[in-house]
Design a protein around this motif. Sequence first.
Motif, PDB file in Angstrom:
ATOM      1  N   ARG A 108      23.899  -1.734   9.791  1.00 41.60           N
ATOM      2  CA  ARG A 108      23.890  -1.455   8.353  1.00 41.60           C
ATOM      3  C   ARG A 108      24.051  -2.766   7.573  1.00 41.60           C
ATOM      4  O   ARG A 108      23.388  -2.977   6.559  1.00 41.60           O
ATOM      5  N   LEU A 109      24.944  -3.638   8.065  1.00 45.44           N
ATOM      6  CA  LEU A 109      25.149  -4.931   7.403  1.00 45.44           C
ATOM      7  C   LEU A 109      23.867  -5.754   7.439  1.00 45.44           C
ATOM      8  O   LEU A 109      23.482  -6.366   6.432  1.00 45.44           O
ATOM      9  N   ALA A 110      23.203  -5.780   8.587  1.00 45.34           N
ATOM     10  CA  ALA A 110      21.972  -6.563   8.729  1.00 45.34           C
ATOM     11  C   ALA A 110      20.840  -6.007   7.876  1.00 45.34           C
ATOM     12  O   ALA A 110      20.046  -6.758   7.294  1.00 45.34           O
ATOM     13  N   GLU A 111      20.774  -4.690   7.768  1.00 47.93           N
ATOM     14  CA  GLU A 111      19.645  -4.053   7.080  1.00 47.93           C
ATOM     15  C   GLU A 111      19.861  -3.906   5.578  1.00 47.93           C
ATOM     16  O   GLU A 111      18.919  -4.043   4.789  1.00 47.93           O
ATOM     17  N   THR A 112      21.092  -3.625   5.174  1.00 49.20           N
ATOM     18  CA  THR A 112      21.356  -3.350   3.748  1.00 49.20           C
ATOM     19  C   THR A 112      22.339  -4.330   3.110  1.00 49.20           C
ATOM     20  O   THR A 112      22.527  -4.309   1.898  1.00 49.20           O
ATOM     21  N   GLY A 113      22.994  -5.150   3.946  1.00 46.02           N
ATOM     22  CA  GLY A 113      23.979  -6.097   3.425  1.00 46.02           C
ATOM     23  C   GLY A 113      25.347  -5.487   3.202  1.00 46.02           C
ATOM     24  O   GLY A 113      26.234  -6.134   2.637  1.00 46.02           O
ATOM     25  N   LYS A 114      25.545  -4.243   3.669  1.00 46.75           N
ATOM     26  CA  LYS A 114      26.852  -3.616   3.444  1.00 46.75           C
ATOM     27  C   LYS A 114      27.076  -2.474   4.424  1.00 46.75           C
ATOM     28  O   LYS A 114      26.138  -1.979   5.057  1.00 46.75           O
ATOM     29  N   TYR A 115      28.346  -2.090   4.562  1.00 48.72           N
ATOM     30  CA  TYR A 115      28.703  -0.898   5.323  1.00 48.72           C
ATOM     31  C   TYR A 115      30.031  -0.375   4.806  1.00 48.72           C
ATOM     32  O   TYR A 115      30.825  -1.109   4.219  1.00 48.72           O
ATOM     33  N   MET A 116      30.277   0.916   5.035  1.00 40.95           N
ATOM     34  CA  MET A 116      31.531   1.561   4.630  1.00 40.95           C
ATOM     35  C   MET A 116      32.209   2.115   5.876  1.00 40.95           C
ATOM     36  O   MET A 116      31.585   2.817   6.665  1.00 40.95           O
ATOM     37  N   ILE A 117      33.488   1.780   6.072  1.00 41.51           N
ATOM     38  CA  ILE A 117      34.219   2.321   7.206  1.00 41.51           C
ATOM     39  C   ILE A 117      34.765   3.708   6.852  1.00 41.51           C
ATOM     40  O   ILE A 117      34.855   4.074   5.681  1.00 41.51           O
ATOM     41  N   THR A 118      35.132   4.478   7.856  1.00 42.95           N
ATOM     42  CA  THR A 118      35.649   5.829   7.635  1.00 42.95           C
ATOM     43  C   THR A 118      37.102   5.767   7.153  1.00 42.95           C
ATOM     44  O   THR A 118      37.778   4.745   7.286  1.00 42.95           O
ATOM     45  N   SER A 119      37.587   6.876   6.636  1.00 46.23           N
ATOM     46  CA  SER A 119      38.978   6.931   6.174  1.00 46.23           C
ATOM     47  C   SER A 119      39.951   6.738   7.325  1.00 46.23           C
ATOM     48  O   SER A 119      41.015   6.132   7.172  1.00 46.23           O
TER      49      SER A 119
END
Length: 501
Positions: free
Chosen positions: A350-361
């Motif tokens: 996700r970081l490589a493709e969109t530049g970001k990611y969200m971790i789970t709670s």
Amino acid sequence: MEVLYTNTRDASETVRASQAILNGLAKKSGLYVPTVIPKLDIPMEELASMTYQETAYAVMSRFLTDFTEEELRTCIERAYDSKFDTPKIAPLVSADGAYYLELFHGATIAFKDMALSILPHLLITSARKNNVEHDIVILTATSGDTGKAALAGFADVKGTKIIVFYPKNGVSPIQEKQMVTQKGGNTLVVGIHGNFDQAQTGVKQMFSDEALRAELDAAGYQFSSANSINIGRLVPQIVYYVYAYAQMYASGGIAPGERINIVVPTGNFGNILAAFYAKNMGLPIEKLICASNENKVLYDFFSSGLYDKNREFILTSSPSMDILISSNLERLIYRIAGDDAEKNVYLMNRLAETGKYMITSDMKDKLRTFYGGFADEAETAAEIRRLYRHTGYVVDTHTAVASAVYQKYLAETNDTAKTVIASTASPFKFTRSVMNAIDKKYDAMSDFELVDELSGLANVKVPQAIEEIRHAAVLHDTECDADDMRDTVKKFLGIYSERQK
């Protein structure tokens, strides 16, 4: 107990410590992490009586389990010697209610010396243990300090070559001169037309380039890394947190078992990750305070759980922290994902493709040890000035970021726990920014006039690392675009395609 190392992106790859050190980067651009964090099963009374070298063996022997005692003690003895200007190697200075852990007493006056003084010895020992016949090519990107420390460590080391890429306009004048004056027939320093993230990405791409790997193999070379992605860089950094706690205990500064906080100015996340590993070994650490400058991607991550590098890249007075892709954070992500390589790969993709990611709670809940804070340029300068006027103690810009964030943390939490602030570079490495923060009148002086003025102001002798470059000739003037890094490496190694011959 044997400690093995697994790949954060491929659960099927597990290697011994010496193999992880040799490889640098794992397959599929993963990072090596220990399969288990060993316990620090030595009484604090015993640790408190140890020298730095003895502490280094106590800690590192628990991680580097395929090294013999003689091998590891020899590496430590050769690393932590008279190249450090204090026998304590990493002294603690009490100032303004905190303990400043001075990690800049090595050959290049920055904390990278603490690990890069020993990495060449670990690497050569690893090569012998694994019957490696190829020359090892150290490929490194630097945001300022790693480059010189790595160059100094590997210069003229038989069986190695070292290539360092740095952002041409993204380091301090002193940092740049330290690198471009480096001697050694096996060294190459390259200024890229871009920022550190581009340099780091280019290096990672070369590590994962199978065609390039084959060309190197045919020419008698193999890549390894001196960046903190190499576990041989990370393990030695754990040592100084253990040593700092033991020093505090020995001096009566803390009671048995008393928990402390640690503040680390953070860019690539390796230094604070080492403190996290120390905590997991059993060192009594409560909070790990992650201090960012205006490139506050880590502050935002710890605040929200969203890692987002899609933002303006800001050049600051603390250039070693001017980073938007914190490589070592992946090791923490892997851990809070339950050591699940598939989950980690999804987030890294996700970081490589969109530049970001969200971790789970659930993952965010596991980050309670960490506190994120940041200081902007004005706050950084104000903290240098405040500390000097209040105590006479002069810190560099990176340490000032950490100190300013600590002041914010105190105001927000009223947490009175004893606190260690990682002082990661000598103020002599950033003289202009430091002196301008103290008083704008110094701006008219040249860089080396500022060095002498700072020496008098702080009542500290000019470090040998600065004296050495005062009149040193520039030996490296290579520059390239980020897209040309691969060709620059091949040219230095004398590897040419049929078309180029």
